[in-house]
Design a protein around this motif. Structure first.
Motif: not given
Lengths: 95, 497
Positions: B51-56, B169-183
């Motif tokens: 998915l490449n959802a995370f940089i770090t 969005a990809a991280a939460v949709a794939a349930r790699l995190a239950p929530a995420a911040t955005g701008t």
């Protein structure tokens, strides 16, 4: 609105961006397309409409003229490409 | 053979739970924050390569924070968010952690301080799993302009997750995190939430502090969250909203309890449906989904009426003068001197500036800086920038007029479901038009929210709800009550269940 390669070179210089010669035609193309697109604003009648700089009607907040930050030069300079004796180094500016 | 924790995780189906449910389980000692954190880290390790959802990813730091959270929970001093994992968009400064903003320019930048949003969520006991991928400097609607490569949509890996908060969005949709911040400067929380079947809120301009959020367009930028449900978003809003003296445009105004307000009745709610949202660019199946959602609101006691925002079609062209103008000014701070990328062997100062910036910024960022430079330059300022500031007044005026007749405005978040990777990268204007229903909300400074309202061709589509200034509580309640009647928000993309 069609930008020439020379226009792009001028804008890039004003923006302090090095753009390679081979990319200039593509930027000329893209930027012309964007400017053509935003040109539709011309059709809007804005006579006697006040310009809006900010979404909320608020004035700039002032604060006490007091020191609130501590000196963290070393911490901040850890991210600097080149420092010496607490100074940021750049190529020689004055002969 | 998947790691041990992944198996246990699936046994308990923790990742299918919402933030609210996980909070309850933590409090009831059904699971520990460390278990939960290990499970999400295992899912990130397993799924992020595709998915490449995370940089770090912050494995050690997350586990240390989780153990501290568990100690808090044992002692009984836990708050509502203590021990809950979260991912932060890489636009938020995180102390001691790389903060790249998706750019080569900041690939080597370790933030010396925390953004207010991050500081508040840390203080509330959340566990930072990592930093999410994004369009470079938040400039894009597909998360394809990142220096770290494009993000894939978990619903279909050949498609974009939207942008610029596409990694979140990809991280939460794939349930790699239950929530995420955005701008969200022009739709960057709402549009990716729509394209991945999630809930995303952009609060009123000034509601959440911009301190430590890397600036794109300062009169439009606002922090938000991407979650599975409106209830989860309310929980996070309770922590991130509020005055911050370090942001000069932060608004000093009391913050309601958004969770407590979720059940306020919808009876008598007046919903406006702007005819300008149903333009030829709208996929008719998305339009049908909006009408289906409205019929549920009518059932809940709301009244729907047609309204008009006559200047709304001017919002994308207005945005593409105002946003690049502000960006060109904001991004002038990247000079290769104090931090960020510096070119090799500069011959003089001008060479240092131009090559550092030329090498550090990608093509879309350069386009926006040049557009902004042009519209602000002598001889063109009045024709472009001043004109756009005036059309901005007209756009806001339409909204203010509409809110005299209705409480909320509804319509589609994006004109189509997720598009293919590479489909819109050749022509910037085609890409810009994907935010046709989103940009105007930022120009007016209003709060907006997107919730999943169905599927088109197996891909999620979002309902946009726009509120009056500081009416986030009503937005969240309206979204929450729709989610009690529907189950779109519970769907998980195939392969990530």
């Amino acid at each position: 609105m069609s930008l020439t390669p020379d226009d792009v070179r001028t804008i890039a210089r004003l923006a302090r961006l090095a753009v390679s010669e081979q990319d200039i035609p593509r930027y000329a193309n893209n930027l012309s397309r964007i400017l053509d697109f935003v040109a539709q604003l011309d059709k809007a009648d804005t006579t006697s409409v006040a310009p809006m700089a900010h979404p909320l009607d608020m004035s700039q907040r002032l604060r006490e003229d007091a020191v609130t930050e501590s000196g963290q030069r070393e911490l901040f300079q850890k991210n600097a490409p080149q420092v010496e004796a607490g100074l940021y180094l750049v190529p020689k500016v004055i002969e | 053979m998947p790691p041990r924790f992944l198996i246990r995780f699936h046994d308990f189906n923790m990742h299918t739970k919402t933030l609210t449910q996980l909070a309850r389980d933590l409090k009831a000692h059904k699971l520990s924050s460390e278990e939960l954190t290990r499970a999400y880290l295992a899912r990130i390790e397993h799924f992020n390569p595709e998915l490449n959802a995370f940089i770090t990813v912050l494995r050690q730091q997350a586990l240390t924070t989780a153990r501290a959270a568990d100690a808090c929970i044992r002692k009984g001093d836990a708050g509502p968010l203590t021990g809950l994992p979260i991912a932060h968009k890489d636009i938020f400064c995180t102390q001691g952690v790389k903060t790249s903003c998706g750019s080569k320019m900041l690939d080597n930048f370790i933030s010396p301080y925390d953004a207010t949003v991050v500081e508040r969520l840390n203080k509330a006991g959340t566990v930072m799993l990592g930093k999410t991928n994004m369009d470079e400097f938040a400039m894009g609607s597909s998360s394809e302009t990142s220096f770290y490569g494009p993000v894939k949509n978990p619903w279909d890996p050949t498609r974009v997750p939207g942008g610029s908060s596409g990694g979140s969005a990809a991280a939460v949709a794939a349930r790699l995190a239950p929530a995420a911040t955005g701008t969200d400067t022009g739709g960057s929380v709402r549009q990716p939430a729509a394209l991945t079947g999630l809930t995303g809120i952009k609060p009123t301009y000034g509601r959440v502090s911009r301190y430590g959020m890397i600036a794109f367009a300062s009169s439009l930028d606002q922090a938000g969250v991407i979650t599975c449900t409106a209830e989860d978003a309310a929980m996070l809003m309770n922590v991130i909203a509020g005055f911050d003296e370090r942001d000069s445009t932060s608004v000093d105004r009391p913050v309601p309890d958004y969770v407590a307000a979720l059940d306020q009745p919808l009876k008598g709610l007046r919903i406006g449906l702007p005819k300008e949202f149903f333009d030829p660019g709208l996929d008719t199946r998305v339009g049908d989904a909006v009408h289906a959602a409205l019929s549920i609101y009518k059932k809940l006691g709301a009244a729907v009426r047609d309204i008009s925002l006559p200047n709304f079609p001017l919002s994308v062209p207005t945005y593409y003068v105002v946003a690049p103008a502000e960006a060109s000014s904001n991004l002038s701070r990247f000079d290769g001197v104090r931090y960020g990328h510096r070119c090799e062997n500069p011959v003089d100062l001008m060479d240092l500036y131009t090559r550092s910036r030329g090498e550090g910024f990608g093509a879309e960022v350069k386009r926006r800086i040049m557009t902004g430079t042009y519209v602000l330059s002598a001889g063109y300022y009045d024709a472009y920038y001043l004109k756009a500031q005036k059309t901005r007044t007209l756009i806001r005026g339409d909204f203010l007029e509409a809110f005299k007749q209705v409480d909320l405005i509804m319509g589609p978040t994006a004109p189509t479901p997720a598009f293919k990777l590479g489909e819109k990268t050749d022509d910037p204007v085609t890409m810009y038009l994907n935010d046709i229903y989103a940009n105007g909300v930022n120009l007016a400074g209003l709060p907006g929210l997107s919730i999943p309202m169905g599927f088109v061709d197996g891909l999620p589509v979002g309902l946009q709800i726009i509120g009056n200034y500081f009416d986030e509580a009503r937005l969240l309640a309206t979204a929450h009550q729709y989610q009690r009647e529907t189950d779109w928000h519970t769907r998980i993309p195939q392969g990530y269940e």
